[in-house]
Design an enzyme around this catalytic site. Structure first.
Site, mmCIF file in Angstrom:
data_model
loop_
_atom_site.group_PDB
_atom_site.id
_atom_site.type_symbol
_atom_site.label_atom_id
_atom_site.label_comp_id
_atom_site.label_asym_id
_atom_site.label_seq_id
_atom_site.Cartn_x
_atom_site.Cartn_y
_atom_site.Cartn_z
ATOM 1 N N CYS A 2 0.715 -1.221 0.407
ATOM 2 C CA CYS A 2 -0.109 -0.253 -0.042
ATOM 3 C C CYS A 2 0.541 1.268 -0.216
ATOM 4 C CB CYS A 2 -0.994 -0.032 1.089
ATOM 5 S SG CYS A 2 -2.010 -1.605 1.159
ATOM 6 N N ARG A 27 1.784 1.614 -6.065
ATOM 7 C CA ARG A 27 1.745 0.325 -5.365
ATOM 8 C C ARG A 27 0.253 0.177 -4.948
ATOM 9 N NH1 ARG A 27 6.211 1.988 -2.256
ATOM 10 N NH2 ARG A 27 5.176 0.877 -0.448
ATOM 11 N N TRP A 76 -3.563 -1.938 -1.480
ATOM 12 C CA TRP A 76 -3.648 -3.364 -2.074
ATOM 13 C C TRP A 76 -4.029 -3.975 -1.230
ATOM 14 C CZ3 TRP A 76 -0.004 -7.419 -2.103
ATOM 15 C CH2 TRP A 76 -0.341 -8.168 -2.794
ATOM 16 N N ASN A 102 0.876 0.381 6.138
ATOM 17 C CA ASN A 102 1.155 -0.292 4.795
ATOM 18 C C ASN A 102 1.995 -1.687 5.094
ATOM 19 O OD1 ASN A 102 2.024 -1.128 2.596
ATOM 20 N ND2 ASN A 102 3.931 -0.267 2.555
ATOM 21 N N GLY A 103 1.400 -2.595 5.435
ATOM 22 C CA GLY A 103 2.532 -3.860 5.948
ATOM 23 C C GLY A 103 1.313 -4.760 6.273
ATOM 24 N N GLU A 485 10.052 -14.269 -19.629
ATOM 25 C CA GLU A 485 9.473 -13.393 -19.862
ATOM 26 C C GLU A 485 8.626 -12.178 -20.976
ATOM 27 O OE1 GLU A 485 10.222 -10.927 -17.067
ATOM 28 O OE2 GLU A 485 9.908 -8.968 -18.427
ATOM 29 N N LYS A 489 5.165 -10.813 -19.304
ATOM 30 C CA LYS A 489 4.735 -9.314 -20.116
ATOM 31 C C LYS A 489 3.582 -9.334 -20.362
ATOM 32 C CE LYS A 489 6.552 -7.337 -17.742
ATOM 33 N NZ LYS A 489 7.472 -7.754 -17.324
ATOM 34 N N GLU A 492 0.282 -10.356 -17.609
ATOM 35 C CA GLU A 492 0.489 -9.592 -16.132
ATOM 36 C C GLU A 492 -0.383 -8.441 -17.032
ATOM 37 O OE1 GLU A 492 3.619 -7.636 -14.085
ATOM 38 O OE2 GLU A 492 4.751 -7.807 -15.922
ATOM 39 N N HIS A 508 6.373 -32.701 -25.640
ATOM 40 C CA HIS A 508 6.320 -33.480 -24.452
ATOM 41 C C HIS A 508 5.115 -33.672 -23.588
ATOM 42 C CE1 HIS A 508 10.027 -35.489 -24.968
ATOM 43 N NE2 HIS A 508 10.974 -33.940 -25.009
ATOM 44 N N LYS A 608 3.223 -2.940 -7.623
ATOM 45 C CA LYS A 608 3.831 -2.819 -8.266
ATOM 46 C C LYS A 608 4.942 -3.666 -7.501
ATOM 47 C CE LYS A 608 7.527 -2.071 -10.703
ATOM 48 N NZ LYS A 608 8.029 -1.833 -12.066
#
Ligand code: AGP
Length: 613
Positions: A2, A27, A76, A102-103, A485, A489, A492, A508, A608
């Site tokens: 947050c 955030r 968040w 935050n936390g 990667e 990208k 997300e 396979h 983020k």
């Protein structure tokens, strides 16, 4: 993760706090709130969803010019859905004490049960509300906010950064930091508290970084910092010399496109900092690589997400060039598995934000096991650095978009230089080959600019895949990480289900997925031992009617009939190709997501940096 802000001074507090939250939206963005001390009456305003919902509420309120103190929060959600009740600030039952957090408070359940038995009434399902009632309980005993906070924080376990106000002590805000970032901004017309630098750019002149287990009593003209035992701490303030430009889109539609475009110059900056002269050893700032690797028998790299993909590239480079064994582990796995880490291990933590809880916990464990700790991060003042014996900064500038782009190529660049430097120290490569690699690195920025100038090509290709629901990215060797990667990208920011596979693995099982609705992106670097094999895998995919995008070099000879699109890049050695081949991955994901109308910079459910395990 947050974002929290606080301000006390003579400025327009609501606008200042909302602007600070705007710059912290990366955030988290599922709810937001403000608490204002308006003529010695605490008023709380909250809204679900994006920040503009709260801004609309505030703009429709008559907030007196006498309002000079306030705190704010952007969320968040970790504990409790993103509802109004769970949105911060949280307030005491007598509506006099407010707090933003935050936390994660790990022991909140047991504290909550005790407080409920003592008559405190909870209105949310958050861990944060426990802190409000605990501080309020202590305040009713000692009638002093600072003392109440110091008593309460000793009873909390976990990570917490707070801003706290009390109606009866109108001339101060108390800031608390413990395992969650918090900074103080000093300005001409007041003082600021924030989770991160972007919130105070353009308003503060100096910054003070709080450390864990510290509180700050912030007044409009003064501030005092103490540890959790109440001992005064003298802290150095640093000039805040980051331009507002670094958090502006500078005319780009999204931060992501701006940050993609910054990559060539960031690579130039890293080259000028770490390798200004081919004929001199590569250097890494304060990190003494000679001393760092003395007695080291194994390297382990610990990271998450995109940083984990950079770690995989590094493994290929270091093992190929320096012949040192490298183990790469996702931080969330490292924490819980049996690790063979010891004093002969160099543990490298890679984290753009330096605040990823999984990576910090894993690095802390590696340190406890006796390893030397090297951190590679874009935020040299972040939490992870506290556990490091050495740090190599990325110098990539603030990365606002949730999708990591410039920090990724900066990580791979730093790791390329690290691998070459290790190889030279261990005398595993010839001087000529080292020189060839260094010359190629120097040519990278120009080649990257050439690739990034093809916007129209990427946009046209992207427009062919807007209806697809799935995507496979395949490669072999060092670019397998590039495939991972690329898939990350795409998924997300566009929400298309994309997976990265070793091309040889397709037969396979995953080949069962292939049909005309399953596009495949294949990375083919010519003049390598795997080129013909990946080409065979493309033939196999074509035989199952999968549309195929080839990402290859200009000089590659391809049977054009099997590819729907071919993206051609400047030539480069395979061992250095991941930096260049990452760019089409970024551009393709960007244009598919933006053409789909997605929230490119703030994708749903993401933040983020993930500061919870
Ligand atoms: C990458 O685009 C994502 N934003 C995510 O995977 C990110 O790389 C991961 O959370 C690690 O973040 P860090 O580098 O700040 O530790």
């Amino acid at each position: 993760m947050c974002g929290i802000v606080g301000y006390i001074g003579t400025g327009a507090v609501a606008d200042i706090l909302l602007n600070g939250l705007k710059n912290l939206e990366y955030r988290g963005y599922d709810s937001a709130g403000l608490a204002l001390n308006d003529n010695d009456k605490i008023s709380v305003y909250k809204a679900e969803g994006k920040l503009f919902n709260l801004t609309n509420i505030i703009n429709n309120k008559e907030i007196s010019k006498e309002t000079y103190k306030g705190i704010g929060h952007i969320r968040w959600a970790t504990h409790g859905k993103p509802t109004i009740n769970n949105a911060h600030p949280h307030i005491s039952n007598d509506e006099k004490l407010v707090l933003v957090h935050n936390g994660i408070i790990e022991n909140y359940q047991e504290l909550k049960e005790k407080l409920e038995k003592e008559g405190f009434i909870f209105h949310s399902s958050t861990d944060t509300e426990t802190a409000v009632h605990l501080i309020d309980k202590e305040y009713k005993i000692c009638n002093n906010l600072e003392q109440a906070v110091l008593k309460a924080v000793k009873q909390l376990k976990g990570a917490f950064a707070f801003c706290i106000m009390h109606q009866d002590e109108p001339n101060k805000i108390i800031a608390v930091r413990n395992h969650a970032p918090l900074i103080l901004g000093l300005g001409d017309n007041g003082n600021f508290i924030a989770s991160d630098i972007p919130a105070i750019i353009g308003v503060a002149k100096d910054v003070i970084y709080l450390d864990d287990k510290e509180i700050a009593v912030v007044e409009d003209k003064n501030l005092t910092i103490k540890d959790f035992d109440g001992i005064i701490k003298i802290k150095q303030k640093e000039p805040l010399n980051i331009e507002e430009e670094s958090i502006s889109k500078r005319g780009y539609e999204h931060f992501m496109l701006k940050e993609i475009s910054e990559q060539p110059d960031i690579i130039r900056k890293l080259l000028s900092i770490n390798m200004p002269d081919f004929n001199q050893p590569i250097t890494f700032g304060s990190c003494d690589i000679y001393n760092l690797i003395k007695g080291i028998e194994k390297i382990e790299i610990i990271a998450c997400g995109t940083s984990l993909h950079a770690s995989k590239v590094a493994k290929s480079m270091i093992e190929r060039l320096a012949r040192i064994p490298v183990e790469v582990t996702p931080a969330s796995e490292y924490i819980y598995k049996t690790n063979l880490t010891n004093e002969k291990t160099l543990s490298i933590g890679i984290s753009q934000s330096g605040e990823t809880a999984d990576t910090i916990t894993a690095v802390r464990q590696a340190k406890e096991a006796g390893a030397k700790i090297l951190t590679i991060t874009n935020r040299p003042n972040s939490n992870i650095v506290r556990y490091s014996d050495a740090i190599i900064p990325l110098h990539a500038g603030i990365e606002v978009s949730v999708a990591a782009t410039k920090s990724y190529t900066a990580q791979v660049m730093v790791l390329s230089l690290f691998a070459i430097s290790l190889a030279e120290i261990k005398d595993k490569i010839t001087k000529d080959y080292a020189l060839k690699l260094k010359e190629e690195l120097k040519s990278l920025p120009t080649k990257m600019e050439e690739v990034l100038n093809n916007n129209t090509e990427y946009k046209n290709i992207a427009s062919s895949y807007l209806d697809t629901k799935n995507f496979i990215y395949m490669a072999r060797g060092i670019n397998l990480a590039t495939a991972y990667e690329g898939a990350l990208k795409l998924k997300e920011i566009s929400y298309i289900n994309a997976s990265g596979y070793a091309a040889g693995e397709l037969k396979h099982g995953p080949i069962a997925l292939l049909d005309e609705n399953m596009p495949v992106l294949a990375i083919l670097v010519p003049n390598t031992s795997t080129y013909s094999k990946v080409l065979s895998n493309c033939e196999e995919a074509h035989a199952r009617h999968a549309p195929i995008i080839a990402v290859t070099s200009k000089d590659a000879e391809l049977p054009t009939n099997i590819f729907k699109h071919i993206i051609r890049l400047p030539e480069i050695s395979e061992v250095l190709s991941p930096i260049l081949y990452a760019l089409p991955m970024q551009m393709l994901a960007y244009y598919i997501a933006s053409l789909l109308g997605r929230e490119v910079d703030q994708p749903r459910n993401l933040a983020k940096s993930v500061t919870v395990e």
